[in-house]
Design an enzyme around this catalytic site. Structure first.
Site, PDB file in Angstrom:
ATOM      1  N   GLU A  20       0.841  -1.189   0.000  1.00 53.18           N
ATOM      2  CA  GLU A  20       0.000   0.000   0.000  1.00 53.18           C
ATOM      3  C   GLU A  20       0.879   1.244   0.000  1.00 53.18           C
ATOM      4  O   GLU A  20       1.830   1.340   0.775  1.00 53.18           O
ATOM      5  CB  GLU A  20      -0.917   0.010   1.224  1.00 53.18           C
ATOM      6  CG  GLU A  20      -1.815   1.242   1.302  1.00 53.18           C
ATOM      7  CD  GLU A  20      -2.831   1.147   2.427  1.00 53.18           C
ATOM      8  OE1 GLU A  20      -3.671   0.211   2.382  1.00 53.18           O
ATOM      9  OE2 GLU A  20      -2.792   1.968   3.358  1.00 53.18           O
ATOM     10  N   PHE A  22       1.107   5.664  -0.154  1.00 55.89           N
ATOM     11  CA  PHE A  22       0.450   6.922   0.181  1.00 55.89           C
ATOM     12  C   PHE A  22       0.924   8.004  -0.779  1.00 55.89           C
ATOM     13  O   PHE A  22       2.117   8.085  -1.077  1.00 55.89           O
ATOM     14  CB  PHE A  22       0.787   7.338   1.622  1.00 55.89           C
ATOM     15  CG  PHE A  22       0.397   6.328   2.660  1.00 55.89           C
ATOM     16  CD1 PHE A  22      -0.799   6.455   3.343  1.00 55.89           C
ATOM     17  CD2 PHE A  22       1.214   5.248   2.964  1.00 55.89           C
ATOM     18  CE1 PHE A  22      -1.169   5.526   4.304  1.00 55.89           C
ATOM     19  CE2 PHE A  22       0.857   4.309   3.924  1.00 55.89           C
ATOM     20  CZ  PHE A  22      -0.342   4.455   4.590  1.00 55.89           C
ATOM     21  N   LYS A  25       3.764  14.321  -0.697  1.00 58.92           N
ATOM     22  CA  LYS A  25       3.369  15.731  -0.599  1.00 58.92           C
ATOM     23  C   LYS A  25       4.138  16.634  -1.561  1.00 58.92           C
ATOM     24  O   LYS A  25       3.773  17.792  -1.741  1.00 58.92           O
ATOM     25  CB  LYS A  25       3.561  16.218   0.844  1.00 58.92           C
ATOM     26  CG  LYS A  25       2.682  15.496   1.859  1.00 58.92           C
ATOM     27  CD  LYS A  25       2.927  16.014   3.262  1.00 58.92           C
ATOM     28  CE  LYS A  25       2.044  15.288   4.269  1.00 58.92           C
ATOM     29  NZ  LYS A  25       2.269  15.764   5.665  1.00 58.92           N
ATOM     30  N   HIS A  80      -8.061   3.467  -3.403  1.00 65.31           N
ATOM     31  CA  HIS A  80      -8.965   3.803  -2.314  1.00 65.31           C
ATOM     32  C   HIS A  80      -9.900   4.926  -2.776  1.00 65.31           C
ATOM     33  O   HIS A  80      -9.504   5.815  -3.529  1.00 65.31           O
ATOM     34  CB  HIS A  80      -8.194   4.300  -1.094  1.00 65.31           C
ATOM     35  CG  HIS A  80      -7.332   3.258  -0.461  1.00 65.31           C
ATOM     36  ND1 HIS A  80      -6.981   3.297   0.874  1.00 65.31           N
ATOM     37  CD2 HIS A  80      -6.741   2.137  -0.963  1.00 65.31           C
ATOM     38  CE1 HIS A  80      -6.217   2.268   1.162  1.00 65.31           C
ATOM     39  NE2 HIS A  80      -6.055   1.550   0.054  1.00 65.31           N
ATOM     40  N   GLN A 185      -8.235  -3.646   9.078  1.00 65.36           N
ATOM     41  CA  GLN A 185      -7.426  -2.639   9.749  1.00 65.36           C
ATOM     42  C   GLN A 185      -6.144  -3.304  10.244  1.00 65.36           C
ATOM     43  O   GLN A 185      -6.114  -4.519  10.467  1.00 65.36           O
ATOM     44  CB  GLN A 185      -8.230  -2.065  10.923  1.00 65.36           C
ATOM     45  CG  GLN A 185      -7.512  -1.085  11.814  1.00 65.36           C
ATOM     46  CD  GLN A 185      -7.239   0.218  11.088  1.00 65.36           C
ATOM     47  OE1 GLN A 185      -6.283   0.294  10.332  1.00 65.36           O
ATOM     48  NE2 GLN A 185      -8.060   1.222  11.310  1.00 65.36           N
TER      49      GLN A 185
END
Length: 243
Positions: A20, A22, A25, A80, A185
């Site tokens: 996974e 992310f 930024k 997601h 989770q």
């Protein structure tokens, strides 16, 4: 290809695993992410997924990364998608975009409140929960998408027995509405996960359940994430102390 189809077609004894990612930024962070993806995909994961970002803050970046994962990195990609700050028009834009890019896998989530807010608030013209999102995807896009939902193996002394049973019942409603895969989770106590799987089977949830595992980079970060996710940490702390 749908992740559920890959799982169902696996030979006995074959291990399923995924990574996974992310959304970074910065632009440099994006470049670094793709370099890391190239190295990690060499380990032949069954799929990889990319998160949507808190409050939908990285929506455009997530869509771009998902496209490159699927069509340049060439790994089966699961995106997601959350309800936070997302009216139906934006949700459909995201779904139509990934469909046009050949992506067939969505992890349908309610999402966390936007930064600075304590409670989730349904946006006007949007959905209030992941169940509504699952229903919408199935009703509008039929069987094109493989839909994954989140499961919470929370019967660990943190959740009350009543809350745990309510969470299981809600999970079954998501599966009955069209979800075909569950990713849990994060957890560090395998006994809790095994009990969760058994409890799911007892109430008629028969789809595959993929355990969510988060590597421990440092003890401070471990405590922060287990606190944020209300995850039992006793066995994980023991594991960490052993190196």
């Amino acid at each position: 290809m749908k992740v559920i189809e890959k799982i169902q077609s696996l030979q006995e004894g074959k291990v399923v695993f995924s990574f996974e990612f992310f959304p970074p930024k910065t632009e440099d962070g994006v470049d670094n992410l793709f370099e890391r993806m190239d190295r990690m995909v060499a380990h032949n994961p069954s799929f990889c997924d990319i998160t949507w970002g808190a409050g939908g803050s990285t929506a455009d970046l997530t869509l771009d990364i998902a496209n490159k994962m699927q069509n340049i990195i060439c790994v089966e990609t699961m995106m997601h998608l959350t309800c936070t700050n997302m009216p139906v028009e934006k949700i459909d834009h995201a779904l139509q975009t990934i469909k046009s890019n050949g992506i067939q896998n969505v992890l349908a989530l309610r999402g966390d409140p936007p930064h600075g807010q304590d409670k989730f608030v349904q946006v006007e013209g949007g959905f209030s929960c992941a169940l509504d999102l699952v229903k919408h995807i199935r009703s509008k896009y039929g069987d094109y998408f493989g839909i994954t939902v989140a499961g919470y193996p929370g019967n660990d002394g943190v959740a009350t027995p009543e809350a745990y049973q309510n969470e299981l019942a809600y999970l079954k409603r998501k599966v009955d509405a069209g979800a075909d895969l569950i990713v849990t989770q994060l957890f560090y106590d395998t006994d809790i996960f095994l009990k969760f799987v058994n409890d799911c089977r007892q109430i008629g949830i028969n789809c595959p359940i993929v355990p969510g595992i988060m590597p421990i980079n440092n003890y401070k970060g471990f405590l922060r994430m287990t606190g944020f996710c209300k995850t039992k940490e006793m066995k994980a702390a023991s594991f960490f102390s052993k190196g």
